[in-house]
Scaffold this active site. Sequence first.
Site, PDB file in Angstrom:
ATOM      1  N   ALA A  65      33.304  43.596  44.548  1.00 33.88           N
ATOM      2  CA  ALA A  65      32.257  42.585  44.535  1.00 33.88           C
ATOM      3  C   ALA A  65      32.937  41.220  44.591  1.00 33.88           C
ATOM      4  CB  ALA A  65      31.430  42.721  43.272  1.00 33.88           C
ATOM      5  N   GLY A 109      33.652  47.509  43.617  1.00 28.56           N
ATOM      6  CA  GLY A 109      32.433  47.784  44.381  1.00 28.56           C
ATOM      7  C   GLY A 109      32.732  48.373  45.760  1.00 28.56           C
ATOM      8  N   GLU A 112      33.141  51.993  45.173  1.00 29.50           N
ATOM      9  CA  GLU A 112      31.808  52.513  44.821  1.00 29.50           C
ATOM     10  C   GLU A 112      30.915  52.614  46.060  1.00 29.50           C
ATOM     11  OE1 GLU A 112      31.615  49.413  41.789  1.00 29.50           O
ATOM     12  OE2 GLU A 112      31.156  50.954  40.313  1.00 29.50           O
ATOM     13  N   GLU A 132      38.114  46.787  37.721  1.00 31.39           N
ATOM     14  CA  GLU A 132      37.234  45.847  37.010  1.00 31.39           C
ATOM     15  C   GLU A 132      37.749  45.512  35.625  1.00 31.39           C
ATOM     16  OE1 GLU A 132      36.180  48.487  38.765  1.00 31.39           O
ATOM     17  OE2 GLU A 132      34.311  48.039  39.803  1.00 31.39           O
TER      18      GLU A 132
HETATM   19  N1  CO8 Z   1      36.183  38.654  45.515  1.00 32.34           N
HETATM   20  C1  CO8 Z   1      36.346  37.470  46.105  1.00 32.34           C
HETATM   21  N2  CO8 Z   1      37.422  37.152  46.865  1.00 32.34           N
HETATM   22  C2  CO8 Z   1      38.362  38.096  47.020  1.00 32.34           C
HETATM   23  C3  CO8 Z   1      38.272  39.380  46.425  1.00 32.34           C
HETATM   24  C4  CO8 Z   1      37.100  39.649  45.654  1.00 32.34           C
HETATM   25  N3  CO8 Z   1      36.879  40.837  45.084  1.00 32.34           N
HETATM   26  N4  CO8 Z   1      39.359  40.080  46.754  1.00 32.34           N
HETATM   27  C5  CO8 Z   1      40.125  39.293  47.529  1.00 32.34           C
HETATM   28  N5  CO8 Z   1      39.534  38.093  47.688  1.00 32.34           N
HETATM   29  C6  CO8 Z   1      40.022  36.927  48.439  1.00 32.34           C
HETATM   30  C7  CO8 Z   1      41.167  36.234  47.713  1.00 32.34           C
HETATM   31  O1  CO8 Z   1      40.667  35.369  46.722  1.00 32.34           O
HETATM   32  C8  CO8 Z   1      41.865  35.542  48.846  1.00 32.34           C
HETATM   33  O2  CO8 Z   1      41.143  34.380  49.181  1.00 32.34           O
HETATM   34  P1  CO8 Z   1      41.918  32.942  49.363  1.00 32.34           P
HETATM   35  O3  CO8 Z   1      42.812  33.192  50.557  1.00 32.34           O
HETATM   36  O4  CO8 Z   1      40.796  31.995  49.624  1.00 32.34           O
HETATM   37  O5  CO8 Z   1      42.668  32.716  48.115  1.00 32.34           O
HETATM   38  C9  CO8 Z   1      41.695  36.509  50.023  1.00 32.34           C
HETATM   39  O6  CO8 Z   1      40.615  37.369  49.661  1.00 32.34           O
HETATM   40  C10 CO8 Z   1      42.914  37.356  50.261  1.00 32.34           C
HETATM   41  O7  CO8 Z   1      43.240  37.990  49.039  1.00 32.34           O
HETATM   42  P2  CO8 Z   1      44.714  37.953  48.378  1.00 32.34           P
HETATM   43  O8  CO8 Z   1      45.417  36.691  48.771  1.00 32.34           O
HETATM   44  O9  CO8 Z   1      44.567  38.235  46.921  1.00 32.34           O
HETATM   45  O10 CO8 Z   1      45.379  39.182  49.159  1.00 32.34           O
HETATM   46  P3  CO8 Z   1      46.578  40.100  48.647  1.00 32.34           P
HETATM   47  O11 CO8 Z   1      46.960  40.940  49.831  1.00 32.34           O
HETATM   48  O12 CO8 Z   1      47.628  39.311  47.961  1.00 32.34           O
HETATM   49  O13 CO8 Z   1      45.923  41.066  47.515  1.00 32.34           O
HETATM   50  C11 CO8 Z   1      44.220  42.500  46.592  1.00 32.34           C
HETATM   51  C12 CO8 Z   1      44.924  41.985  47.856  1.00 32.34           C
HETATM   52  C13 CO8 Z   1      45.182  43.344  45.762  1.00 32.34           C
HETATM   53  C14 CO8 Z   1      43.060  43.380  47.069  1.00 32.34           C
HETATM   54  C15 CO8 Z   1      43.696  41.307  45.742  1.00 32.34           C
HETATM   55  O14 CO8 Z   1      42.974  40.442  46.592  1.00 32.34           O
HETATM   56  C16 CO8 Z   1      42.803  41.699  44.608  1.00 32.34           C
HETATM   57  O15 CO8 Z   1      43.254  42.167  43.580  1.00 32.34           O
HETATM   58  N6  CO8 Z   1      41.468  41.487  44.778  1.00 32.34           N
HETATM   59  C17 CO8 Z   1      40.480  41.740  43.731  1.00 32.34           C
HETATM   60  C18 CO8 Z   1      40.236  43.216  43.527  1.00 32.34           C
HETATM   61  C19 CO8 Z   1      39.244  43.433  42.414  1.00 32.34           C
HETATM   62  O16 CO8 Z   1      39.455  43.096  41.269  1.00 32.34           O
HETATM   63  N7  CO8 Z   1      38.081  44.054  42.758  1.00 32.34           N
HETATM   64  C20 CO8 Z   1      37.026  44.347  41.802  1.00 32.34           C
HETATM   65  C21 CO8 Z   1      36.000  43.245  41.797  1.00 32.34           C
HETATM   66  S1  CO8 Z   1      34.746  43.454  40.552  1.00 32.34           S
HETATM   67  C22 CO8 Z   1      33.702  44.608  41.224  1.00 32.34           C
HETATM   68  O17 CO8 Z   1      33.882  45.064  42.317  1.00 32.34           O
HETATM   69  C23 CO8 Z   1      32.508  45.022  40.421  1.00 32.34           C
HETATM   70  C24 CO8 Z   1      31.562  45.894  41.226  1.00 32.34           C
HETATM   71  C25 CO8 Z   1      30.246  46.122  40.547  1.00 32.34           C
HETATM   72  C26 CO8 Z   1      29.231  45.050  40.894  1.00 32.34           C
HETATM   73  C27 CO8 Z   1      27.803  45.445  40.630  1.00 32.34           C
HETATM   74  C28 CO8 Z   1      27.493  45.504  39.190  1.00 32.34           C
HETATM   75  C29 CO8 Z   1      26.109  46.043  38.858  1.00 32.34           C
END
Ligand code: CO8
Length: 258
Positions: A65, A109, A112, A132
């Site tokens: 998400a 998400g 999921e 998460e």
């Molecule tokens: N949300 C928003 N932006 C994101 C997300 C995300 N989940 N993931 C990546 N991005 C963005 C980064 O912020 C970055 O943007 P910017 O260049 O503007 O800084 C761009 O995408 C590229 O990402 P990275 O530079 O971080 O790329 P890397 O190759 O270094 O890393 C990863 C890749 C490992 C995937 C890393 O981006 C990461 O850890 N992302 C987050 C993963 C995460 O925590 N996901 C879970 C989110 S919470 C969730 O999904 C809850 C679901 C339930 C919702 C509904 C509830 C009822």
Amino acid sequence: MAYETIIVEIEDEIALIRLNRPEALNALNSTLITELSEALTEADRNDKIRCIVLTGSEKAFAAGADIKEMSQKSFVDVYDEDLFGPQIDAIGRIRKPIIAAVSGYALGGGCELAMVCDFIIAAENAKFGQPEINLGVIAGIGGTQRLTRFVGKAKAMDMNLTGRFMEATEAERAGLVSRVVPTPKLIPEAMAAARKIAEKSQLTVKAVKESVNRAYETTLREGLLFERRSFHAMFATEDQKEGMAAFLEKREAQFRDR
Ligand code: CO8
């Protein structure tokens, strides 16, 4: 219909839907999840579509998400809007088969969303996770429930508690994905699987999907009864007569979805 965050292509009676927010690794924001559930509902209604493939980019199916969009929300906000709930439930009610073709990250998400599809074909570079916990929350649309049913308690606990990622080979061993293919072959393999499904009688395709899903939603006794009645019901169709006649006459069946 033109969408902002997804791309829909139709080829050989297959809808190929690509998540398309490359700037955020296809993170699911409210626009994307709404557009996706609308596109899938539309594909479900369209008689020219017989199967659906859902994919992302090579680097990310979806990295979860959208954290930026969620970060400032309060309990009242997420409870009141039932964040992502109606859309993910609508996706779960699609009657046509949906294959998730997963390359790169399928996290939170994203994992999921892949699990709400009917089965997952993974590229060798796929990584699944429920991280998460690192954000001070828990999975909210199936990561503690569907994942546990698919891979069992030990791995579901491990992934949800540590936030570690599961590589494609481990995901296949654990039963989360149906097959792993070389990364460049992901879309051709998923489309070929979709074309195979599209050749079948759509009545039987629907009955298979409904019956297999019963295995997750009810008791064994009820599920077996549902399956048996669905099997019996197939004998009311022209496609059962055609399928069995074609076998006996050593020819290809010509199903008419009747
Ligand atoms: N949300 C928003 N932006 C994101 C997300 C995300 N989940 N993931 C990546 N991005 C963005 C980064 O912020 C970055 O943007 P910017 O260049 O503007 O800084 C761009 O995408 C590229 O990402 P990275 O530079 O971080 O790329 P890397 O190759 O270094 O890393 C990863 C890749 C490992 C995937 C890393 O981006 C990461 O850890 N992302 C987050 C993963 C995460 O925590 N996901 C879970 C989110 S919470 C969730 O999904 C809850 C679901 C339930 C919702 C509904 C509830 C009822």
